[in-house]
Design an enzyme around this catalytic site. Structure first.
Site, PDB file in Angstrom:
ATOM      1  N   ASP A   1      36.304  25.389 -80.175  1.00  0.00           N
ATOM      2  CA  ASP A   1      36.482  26.473 -79.218  1.00  0.00           C
ATOM      3  C   ASP A   1      35.594  26.243 -77.988  1.00  0.00           C
ATOM      4  O   ASP A   1      35.207  25.105 -77.681  1.00  0.00           O
ATOM      5  CB  ASP A   1      36.210  27.820 -79.889  1.00  0.00           C
ATOM      6  CG  ASP A   1      36.983  28.965 -79.245  1.00  0.00           C
ATOM      7  OD1 ASP A   1      36.502  29.500 -78.226  1.00  0.00           O
ATOM      8  OD2 ASP A   1      38.054  29.323 -79.745  1.00  0.00           O
ATOM      9  N   ASP A   2      35.250  27.283 -77.290  1.00  0.00           N
ATOM     10  CA  ASP A   2      34.528  27.233 -76.020  1.00  0.00           C
ATOM     11  C   ASP A   2      33.201  26.471 -76.160  1.00  0.00           C
ATOM     12  O   ASP A   2      32.547  26.522 -77.193  1.00  0.00           O
ATOM     13  CB  ASP A   2      34.254  28.671 -75.575  1.00  0.00           C
ATOM     14  CG  ASP A   2      33.979  28.799 -74.092  1.00  0.00           C
ATOM     15  OD1 ASP A   2      33.809  27.768 -73.430  1.00  0.00           O
ATOM     16  OD2 ASP A   2      33.930  29.951 -73.612  1.00  0.00           O
TER      17      ASP A   2
ATOM     18  N   ARG B   1      33.011  38.897 -67.084  1.00  0.00           N
ATOM     19  CA  ARG B   1      32.560  37.794 -67.944  1.00  0.00           C
ATOM     20  C   ARG B   1      32.054  36.627 -67.087  1.00  0.00           C
ATOM     21  O   ARG B   1      32.243  35.472 -67.415  1.00  0.00           O
ATOM     22  CB  ARG B   1      33.672  37.338 -68.886  1.00  0.00           C
ATOM     23  CG  ARG B   1      33.173  36.620 -70.148  1.00  0.00           C
ATOM     24  CD  ARG B   1      34.295  36.347 -71.124  1.00  0.00           C
ATOM     25  NE  ARG B   1      33.811  35.701 -72.333  1.00  0.00           N
ATOM     26  CZ  ARG B   1      34.058  34.430 -72.662  1.00  0.00           C
ATOM     27  NH1 ARG B   1      34.812  33.673 -71.890  1.00  0.00           N
ATOM     28  NH2 ARG B   1      33.590  33.914 -73.780  1.00  0.00           N
TER      29      ARG B   1
ATOM     30  N   LYS C   1      44.375  25.947 -77.552  1.00  0.00           N
ATOM     31  CA  LYS C   1      44.268  27.407 -77.489  1.00  0.00           C
ATOM     32  C   LYS C   1      43.989  27.778 -76.041  1.00  0.00           C
ATOM     33  O   LYS C   1      42.921  27.500 -75.518  1.00  0.00           O
ATOM     34  CB  LYS C   1      43.149  27.918 -78.400  1.00  0.00           C
ATOM     35  CG  LYS C   1      42.999  29.430 -78.375  1.00  0.00           C
ATOM     36  CD  LYS C   1      42.053  29.934 -79.444  1.00  0.00           C
ATOM     37  CE  LYS C   1      42.007  31.459 -79.452  1.00  0.00           C
ATOM     38  NZ  LYS C   1      41.254  31.982 -80.603  1.00  0.00           N
ATOM     39  N   TRP C   2      44.950  28.414 -75.390  1.00  0.00           N
ATOM     40  CA  TRP C   2      44.907  28.716 -73.949  1.00  0.00           C
ATOM     41  C   TRP C   2      44.503  30.180 -73.785  1.00  0.00           C
ATOM     42  O   TRP C   2      45.261  31.077 -74.102  1.00  0.00           O
ATOM     43  CB  TRP C   2      46.284  28.461 -73.345  1.00  0.00           C
ATOM     44  CG  TRP C   2      46.381  28.560 -71.863  1.00  0.00           C
ATOM     45  CD1 TRP C   2      46.009  29.592 -71.063  1.00  0.00           C
ATOM     46  CD2 TRP C   2      46.931  27.565 -70.982  1.00  0.00           C
ATOM     47  NE1 TRP C   2      46.287  29.330 -69.753  1.00  0.00           N
ATOM     48  CE2 TRP C   2      46.855  28.089 -69.661  1.00  0.00           C
ATOM     49  CE3 TRP C   2      47.485  26.300 -71.163  1.00  0.00           C
ATOM     50  CZ2 TRP C   2      47.328  27.377 -68.555  1.00  0.00           C
ATOM     51  CZ3 TRP C   2      47.950  25.600 -70.056  1.00  0.00           C
ATOM     52  CH2 TRP C   2      47.861  26.138 -68.766  1.00  0.00           C
ATOM     53  N   ASP C   3      43.311  30.395 -73.253  1.00  0.00           N
ATOM     54  CA  ASP C   3      42.752  31.744 -73.164  1.00  0.00           C
ATOM     55  C   ASP C   3      42.870  32.295 -71.746  1.00  0.00           C
ATOM     56  O   ASP C   3      43.131  31.557 -70.780  1.00  0.00           O
ATOM     57  CB  ASP C   3      41.281  31.720 -73.603  1.00  0.00           C
ATOM     58  CG  ASP C   3      40.863  32.999 -74.313  1.00  0.00           C
ATOM     59  OD1 ASP C   3      41.510  34.042 -74.096  1.00  0.00           O
ATOM     60  OD2 ASP C   3      39.883  32.952 -75.074  1.00  0.00           O
TER      61      ASP C   3
ATOM     62  N   ASN D   1      40.577  35.446 -70.082  1.00  0.00           N
ATOM     63  CA  ASN D   1      39.562  36.414 -70.493  1.00  0.00           C
ATOM     64  C   ASN D   1      39.202  37.470 -69.457  1.00  0.00           C
ATOM     65  O   ASN D   1      38.153  38.106 -69.587  1.00  0.00           O
ATOM     66  CB  ASN D   1      38.292  35.677 -70.928  1.00  0.00           C
ATOM     67  CG  ASN D   1      38.339  35.301 -72.392  1.00  0.00           C
ATOM     68  OD1 ASN D   1      38.707  36.107 -73.234  1.00  0.00           O
ATOM     69  ND2 ASN D   1      37.988  34.070 -72.702  1.00  0.00           N
TER      70      ASN D   1
ATOM     71  N   ASP E   1      40.946  39.786 -81.019  1.00  0.00           N
ATOM     72  CA  ASP E   1      39.592  39.275 -81.280  1.00  0.00           C
ATOM     73  C   ASP E   1      38.940  39.993 -82.460  1.00  0.00           C
ATOM     74  O   ASP E   1      37.899  39.552 -82.953  1.00  0.00           O
ATOM     75  CB  ASP E   1      38.710  39.453 -80.039  1.00  0.00           C
ATOM     76  CG  ASP E   1      38.920  38.353 -79.012  1.00  0.00           C
ATOM     77  OD1 ASP E   1      39.581  37.350 -79.335  1.00  0.00           O
ATOM     78  OD2 ASP E   1      38.413  38.501 -77.877  1.00  0.00           O
TER      79      ASP E   1
END
Length: 693
Positions: free
Chosen positions: A336-337, A413, A446-448, A450, A516
């Site tokens: 992930d990130d 964010r 995984k295309w986020d 936010n 989430d």
């Protein structure tokens, strides 16, 4: 099936159980005739022969009866189409022709107003009617501004006491089902955020007396991943219409210069007489057959590193997690990130899509190769539409973000939104993402997304508000281009959980991140709402640590967490380095069981046996000769026994063996003993498998 009257002015589309009919009057007024149980063409022609009501003071006989209301003339309902030029506003169209597609499945009704060609499209997929509109300024020279261009207006039959159901929520509490009587006036849901949003999913359902398995239900779902609006109106004569499409108001969508066109997204409609459960199964079958890419391929069990590590990652640490994940049977490992740029927190690095050399000295390929050697696929997280002010990209191109001239650039964010409507931004992202996917054996992205739009400006652009539409069109085009160039890569749609879930993104991604919120009890209500419209095949759900550190601190058993997540596409997101050997062994058993039932869960018909309202809740999946029941006991009060469950969707003449108890049941199975064996107290869960013998 599409049928056309001898006059060429009545059209009937029919599916296995339903029909949809429209009629063009002698003075080119397109009227809605029928939507509901299947009828014959002669029935539609009889409906077309009925006269419109007589005019009465302050009322129009067209209102509530017109198939696609436009602005202008004797109309007072909400217009689906509102346009203007420098000289005039509104539409005065005339019918030109009708045609069908080469396969005979699509009907096109063509109208014209001056230089603007307006085509209404219809296509029946099973019992789902797909509707959309094409607007083509092909006989300029006037520029036409589209103030509002909805995909469709749906007209319901005359009924008393309609009830409206839809899905509402917020971050970490998405897709919660609510129902209320429809009253006079309008009920509007939508998004002003630039993406589908956590607050509402673009779906509504209306009924008068339907239950889970009986009664008529009318549903509509919009396939658009930007700002949108659906308006449900009960008019003064009690007639009901549903109008929906892109954009959140009438301030303007696009300008069409001579030779330019715009095609709206699909606004799909479904009639079912099988209650809410029957409607859901029809929606699921439609998406598996016509919307979701490669829907016949079951999605793998994944591990995602986010909740285990957040931004504190390294190649060695990810390798350790990968080995533990492989040992419990995981099939896809996702970093992930935190793998790219200077991304050690959410304050920096977004936009710089190259591996962090301190954390991954050789890039992503060594880790990807290691993951593949363990027998798993390899995936990564990206958020291409965003940028941190503290990034190489922003320092080089501060003009590439959405902003208003002379105004503060609002951060959420610690990030800003790239203006994807710009061609240079599109090419930058294509170049870097294409290179990234070619730099290592990456199987999954995984295309986020936010944050929402706030300062949606474009200084120097003649018509800056077009970015609301063109951002989404560019997002779709980028996904399409990447899928074509890298056909082996699967994509997941994520937007801080369930902030971008709709039929439009479903057609370009392999699964979606539902929320989430990974608390297994909260997830039952979220998944209950999600399943009203979308199938388990795309509903990602994770098993994470207990207590739930991210949200509520709730303690739950590994058993309850796994059975909750097994209702969709199973994933694991806990810190496996902190799990005991006993927990890892138990997890491996649950993963093995999920793989056995996965075809039934991901491809089977869903039956909601008991909703998650406290006490016992349960769902059932049926595929061929097999059935799977997932049951959750939220609380048990006063020593009351666990209630029995009557299963659905089975052959009433056949016998079925419960593999957990060995008991044999007839088709209308009443599960009681099996539940008592499986459920043992508060926050407990059970999986029961039945097989025809």
């Amino acid at each position: 099936m599409l049928e056309i009257s001898e006059t060429g002015r009545t059209w009937l589309l029919s599916g296995p159980a339903s029909s949809y009919a429209v009629h063009l009057t002698a003075d080119d007024v397109l009227l809605h005739l029928h939507w509901g149980p299947r009828i014959e063409l002669a029935d539609a022609e009889e409906l077309a022969a009925r006269p419109l009501p007589a005019e009465r003071g302050f009322e129009s006989p067209l209102d509530g009866r017109e198939e696609y209301p436009v602005e202008g003339g004797p109309r007072f309902v909400r217009p689906a189409l509102s346009v203007r030029t420098d000289e005039r506003r509104g539409t005065e169209w005339t019918f030109e022709s009708h045609e069908t597609s080469g396969d005979g499945e699509e009907l096109r009704l063509r109208f014209r107003d001056g230089g603007l060609a307006i085509t209404l499209h219809y296509r029946m997929r099973g019992d789902v009617v797909e509707r959309w509109v094409t607007l083509d300024n092909n006989q300029g020279p006037e520029t036409v501004e589209l103030l509002r261009a909805d995909s469709a207006t749906w007209t319901l039959p005359d009924r008393e006491e309609w009830r409206l159901s839809h899905l509402h929520g917020r971050w970490a509490a998405e897709s919660r089902l609510t129902s209320a009587p429809l009253t006079y006036g309008e009920k509007i849901i939508g998004s002003r955020r630039g993406h589908t949003g956590h607050q509402y999913l673009p779906w509504v359902a209306l009924d008068t007396d339907a239950t889970e398995e009986r009664g008529e239900v009318y549903g509509c779902a919009l396939g658009w991943s930007g700002s949108w609006r659906i308006a449900v109106a009960q008019l003064s004569d009690a007639r009901v219409q549903i109008t929906g499409g892109v954009g959140h108001d009438e301030s303007g969508l696009l300008r069409l210069a001579a030779g330019e066109s715009f095609t709206t997204p699909v606004f799909a409609g479904l009639w079912s007489d099988g209650g809410f459960g029957g409607a859901s199964r029809a929606w699921h079958a439609y998406q598996r057959a016509y919307v979701i890419p490669d829907a016949d391929r079951d999605r793998p069990v994944l591990f995602n590193s986010w909740e285990a590590t957040e931004f504190d990652i390294s190649e060695e640490q990810q390798g350790t997690l990968a080995r533990r994940a492989a040992a419990i049977g995981v099939e896809l490992f996702v970093v992930d990130d935190g793998w790219f740029g200077t991304r050690t927190s959410d304050r920096a690095g977004l936009g710089d899509w190259t591996p962090n050399r301190d954390r991954f000295p050789g890039g992503l390929k060594p880790l990807a190769d290691h993951v593949h050697a363990l027998g798993m696929q390899f995936g990564i997280w990206v958020e291409p539409e965003m940028v941190n002010p503290d990034s190489e990209l922003y320092r080089a191109h501060p003009d590439w973000v959405q902003h208003q001239a002379g105004r503060k650039r609002t951060e959420f964010r610690n990030q800003l939104v790239l203006n994807l409507a710009r061609e240079d931004v599109q090419e930058y992202l294509w170049g870097h993402l294409d290179a990234l996917l070619g730099s290592a054996p990456i199987d999954y992205v995984k295309w986020d997304f936010n944050r929402s739009f706030t300062d949606a400006g474009w200084p120097g652009e003649a018509y800056p508000q077009r970015l609301w539409i063109d951002h989404v069109r560019a997002y779709y085009a980028l996904l399409d281009r990447l899928r074509a160039a890298h056909p082996g890569v699967a994509f997941e749609s994520c937007s801080g959980g369930g902030g971008r879930i709709d039929l439009g993104v479903m057609g370009r991604t392999d699964q979606v991140w539902t929320s989430d919120n990974t608390d297994p009890l909260d997830r039952l209500a979220i998944q209950h709402g999600f399943g009203q419209i979308h199938p388990a095949r795309v509903m990602a759900a994770w098993v994470t640590d207990s207590p739930n550190a991210m949200l509520n601190g709730r303690v739950s058993s590994l058993r309850f967490r796994f059975v909750s997540a097994m209702a969709g596409v199973l994933g694991v997101g806990g810190d496996l380095t902190r799990w005991s050997e006993e927990e890892l062994a138990e997890a491996g058993e649950w993963v093995e069981l999920y793989k056995e039932i996965r075809p039934v869960v991901q491809r089977g018909d869903l039956h909601r046996l008991r909703p998650p309202r406290g006490g016992l809740s349960a769902v059932q999946y049926v595929l061929g000769d097999e059935a799977v029941v997932l049951a959750w006991l939220q609380a048990q009060s006063y020593g009351e026994p666990v209630p029995a469950l009557r299963l659905r969707g089975l052959d009433p003449t056949a016998s079925y063996e419960c593999l957990e108890t060995g008991e044999v049941h007839r088709g209308a199975v009443l599960l009681h003993h099996g539940l008592r064996v499986g459920l043992r107290g508060d926050l407990d869960a059970a999986v029961l498998r039945l097989r025809r013998i």
